[in-house]
Design a protein around this motif. Structure first.
Motif, short mmCIF file in Angstrom:
data_model
loop_
_atom_site.label_atom_id
_atom_site.label_comp_id
_atom_site.label_asym_id
_atom_site.label_seq_id
_atom_site.Cartn_x
_atom_site.Cartn_y
_atom_site.Cartn_z
N PRO A 152 46.86 -16.44 -31.47
CA PRO A 152 46.55 -15.97 -33.34
C PRO A 152 45.43 -17.82 -33.27
N GLU A 153 44.97 -18.38 -32.60
CA GLU A 153 44.26 -19.01 -32.49
C GLU A 153 42.78 -19.51 -32.42
N VAL A 154 42.74 -18.17 -32.02
CA VAL A 154 40.56 -17.23 -32.43
C VAL A 154 40.29 -17.01 -33.86
N VAL A 155 39.70 -17.86 -33.97
CA VAL A 155 39.08 -17.84 -35.44
C VAL A 155 37.77 -17.34 -35.13
N SER A 156 36.99 -16.83 -34.57
CA SER A 156 35.75 -16.10 -34.39
C SER A 156 35.28 -15.60 -32.93
N PHE A 157 34.66 -14.63 -32.73
CA PHE A 157 34.15 -13.81 -31.47
C PHE A 157 33.31 -12.73 -32.19
N GLU A 158 31.94 -13.87 -30.95
CA GLU A 158 30.49 -13.04 -31.73
C GLU A 158 29.93 -13.25 -30.57
N ALA A 159 29.34 -11.48 -30.42
CA ALA A 159 28.71 -11.12 -28.80
C ALA A 159 27.29 -11.29 -29.55
N MET A 160 26.03 -11.97 -28.08
CA MET A 160 24.74 -11.49 -27.41
C MET A 160 24.69 -10.27 -27.04
N TRP A 161 23.60 -9.31 -27.42
CA TRP A 161 23.43 -8.41 -26.35
C TRP A 161 21.84 -9.29 -25.06
N PRO A 162 22.22 -8.91 -24.35
CA PRO A 162 21.24 -9.86 -23.13
C PRO A 162 19.96 -10.15 -23.40
N SER A 163 19.35 -8.79 -24.80
CA SER A 163 17.19 -9.32 -24.74
C SER A 163 17.93 -10.33 -25.77
N PHE A 164 18.46 -10.64 -26.73
CA PHE A 164 18.60 -11.27 -27.96
C PHE A 164 19.04 -13.09 -27.02
N TYR A 165 20.40 -12.89 -26.25
CA TYR A 165 20.25 -14.04 -26.02
C TYR A 165 19.22 -14.46 -24.84
N GLN A 166 18.68 -13.12 -24.13
CA GLN A 166 17.48 -14.21 -23.28
C GLN A 166 16.10 -14.58 -24.54
N TYR A 167 15.79 -14.21 -25.58
CA TYR A 167 15.21 -13.72 -26.46
C TYR A 167 15.12 -16.07 -27.21
N VAL A 168 16.25 -15.65 -27.63
CA VAL A 168 16.91 -17.21 -28.14
C VAL A 168 17.17 -18.41 -27.29
N GLY A 169 17.74 -18.05 -26.51
CA GLY A 169 17.30 -18.77 -24.55
C GLY A 169 16.29 -19.67 -25.13
N ARG A 170 14.99 -19.01 -25.31
CA ARG A 170 14.08 -19.43 -24.56
C ARG A 170 12.69 -19.91 -25.98
N HIS A 171 13.47 -19.52 -26.97
CA HIS A 171 12.75 -19.69 -28.71
C HIS A 171 13.57 -21.03 -29.08
N THR A 172 14.96 -21.05 -29.06
CA THR A 172 15.60 -22.42 -29.88
C THR A 172 15.24 -23.68 -29.36
N PRO A 173 14.51 -24.64 -30.17
CA PRO A 173 14.33 -25.70 -29.30
C PRO A 173 15.26 -26.74 -29.43
N ASP A 174 15.02 -27.39 -28.84
CA ASP A 174 16.53 -28.62 -28.28
C ASP A 174 17.14 -28.36 -27.42
N VAL A 175 17.57 -27.36 -27.32
CA VAL A 175 18.39 -26.58 -26.72
C VAL A 175 18.54 -25.73 -25.50
N THR A 176 19.53 -25.54 -24.59
CA THR A 176 19.80 -25.06 -23.79
C THR A 176 20.66 -23.93 -23.22
N ALA A 177 20.59 -22.99 -22.79
CA ALA A 177 21.09 -21.75 -22.93
C ALA A 177 22.30 -21.91 -22.36
N PRO A 178 23.51 -21.53 -22.01
CA PRO A 178 24.53 -22.57 -20.63
C PRO A 178 24.74 -21.37 -19.45
N PHE A 179 23.69 -20.05 -19.82
CA PHE A 179 23.91 -19.18 -18.31
C PHE A 179 22.20 -18.67 -18.48
N ALA A 180 21.57 -19.12 -17.23
CA ALA A 180 20.58 -18.32 -17.06
C ALA A 180 20.54 -16.56 -16.49
#
Length: 474
Positions: free
Chosen positions: A259-287
């Protein structure tokens, strides 16, 4: 000859026609409400993330419902098209002039009118920014059910007119589910006010539904009564890595029962890799190069509830069940914000000639859709960049497609390719962004001839001169 006819007879409004229109508007409304064409700032004729478009014939910024009513009554008399405008955060060009219209901006008609704590409602004016509504709800001990990345700029009237969705739809539904009462002004100036504050109101046709999602083509929304929800405690946020889209679906099947779930968001691998490399001052949790990233947010309104403990326990169960390969639970607001920055994907806006798509299919079919869509795009453009991400729990996926070289013909071909796959799989070409101008040619991919015909009959009945937001939706 009516002003509109004078304006269109030669393709562009002449000076005499424009001067006559300005004079009529100013005489009716006053010079403090009307801005002449030459003095309009580019902001009012520039779509989100685009170059300035057609300059409106005039800008009207009403301060009251009566101002809106008198504006539309005059425009009907003069046969003058009108484009209603909110915060200009839409992605389908639904709030910009195409040529020959005046713009009616609701930015001055803003503010919270009342909060009814017993009924759990808030009454607001159309020009009120979403964030103002959220903050007023929080101050009164409630939560508002819709949240969007553009919360600081988008306006309530525009969010209702486009039936905005956002990241909380799996918990509270889209904007349509938040509206109890509505007031709108028809093309002839008639004010239709049904500002009900009750959840049950079974008295014939639900007229407010005509205006929700109609993008200002049937009437201009001026005020609304919105539902409030029990106040949520600060959320718990986690990012998970799963093997493939089938695992995303299985994880969603597990989390949707919480019942507590508010959001459930998914990122395909290529999207996650791209934003992980190009979002300033943010370190992606997984390599790494493989796997989907899933962002989950939980929040509770129950006294003594602990969303973080609930989320941690659920993730531990998912590890044991083999649904999750890795997970990071945010331990600070900064970490949670960084996770959301990755998901919001602002970094992809820097891609050349980016075209954004917003489609929906049943959650279980989104993985196949992404595969088929990417294959169709790469068959035509082998070097295309196509990135998939979205809300997923509510069946909504976004696509960012980028080509090094793009002209209008190629953009149309790209649209046809994506929407062709949507049509083949019986999906929707617009999950939450509306139709506007950009998706108008493809409405038939989602709606039948009978449905479109019924929409046109409604339009003809409420706006027989076709003056409200012409060239949009239909």
């Amino acid at each position: 000859m009516p002003i509109h006819d004078m304006a269109t007879a030669c393709g562009e409004p002449g000076h005499a026609a424009t001067d006559a229109l300005d004079a009529a508007l100013i005489a009716e409304l006053g010079a403090d409400i009307v801005t002449r064409s030459a003095d309009i700032e580019p902001h009012y004729f520039t779509a989100y993330n685009e170059a300035p478009g057609a300059r409106p014939r005039a800008l009207v910024r009403p301060r009251s419902v009566d101002d809106v009513s008198r504006t539309l009554a005059l425009c009907t008399k003069l046969q003058q098209p009108v484009v209603p405008q909110g915060g200009l955060t839409g992605l389908a060009r639904g709030a910009v002039a195409l040529g020959g219209e005046i713009v009616l901006s609701m930015e001055r008609f803003a503010g919270i009118e009342s909060i009814d704590a017993a009924a759990g409602t808030i009454t607001v004016r159309a020009g009120t920014p979403l964030q103002v509504v959220q903050e007023a709800a929080e101050a009164a001990g409630f939560t508002f059910g819709v949240d969007l990345g553009a919360r600081g700029s988008c306006q309530v009237g525009g969010a209702i007119a486009t039936n905005a969705g956002g990241t909380r739809a799996i918990r509270y539904g889209v904007m349509r589910e938040q509206v109890l009462g509505l007031e709108a002004v028809l093309a002839d100036g008639t004010v239709v006010s049904s500002m009900s504050r009750v959840l049950k109101n079974n008295t014939g046709y639900d007229l407010k539904q005509l205006f929700i999602g109609s993008e200002g083509t049937l009437g201009i929304i001026t005020r609304a009564v919105l539902r409030l929800r029990p106040k949520l405690a600060p959320p718990a946020t986690a990012m998970c890595r799963v093997a493939d889209y089938d695992a995303v679906v299985r994880l969603w099947d597990r989390m949707r029962a919480v019942p507590e779930v508010v959001s459930f968001e998914a990122m395909w691998p290529s999207f996650y890799q791209y934003v992980g490399r190009h979002t300033p001052d943010v370190t992606a949790p997984f390599a790494g190069e493989d796997g989907f990233a899933v962002l989950i947010e939980c929040a509770t309104s129950a006294p003594g509830g602990d969303a973080a403990q609930t989320l941690e326990t659920c993730l531990a169960d998912c590890f044991e069940a083999g649904l999750v390969d890795d997970a990071a639970l945010a331990t600070s607001e900064r970490q949670a914000r960084d996770m959301w920055l990755l998901r919001e994907g602002l970094a992809i806006d820097a891609l050349p000639n980016l075209i954004n798509f917003d489609v929906s299919l049943p959650t279980g079919e989104l993985g196949e859709f992404a595969q088929r869509c990417e294959a169709a795009l790469r068959a035509r453009w082998p070097d295309v960049v196509c990135l998939f991400f979205g809300h997923v729990g509510d069946g909504n996926i976004h696509i960012g497609a980028s080509l090094a070289e793009l002209d209008e013909a190629l953009a149309e071909e790209l649209d046809r390719t994506v929407y062709g796959v949507v049509q083949e799989m019986d999906g929707s070409i617009s999950a939450e962004h509306g139709i506007g101008v950009l998706k108008r040619p493809y409405l038939g991919c989602t709606r039948s001839d009978a449905e479109i015909g019924m929409m046109r009959r409604l339009k003809a009945a409420l706006d027989p001169q076709q003056l409200l937001n012409p060239g949009k939706v239909l």
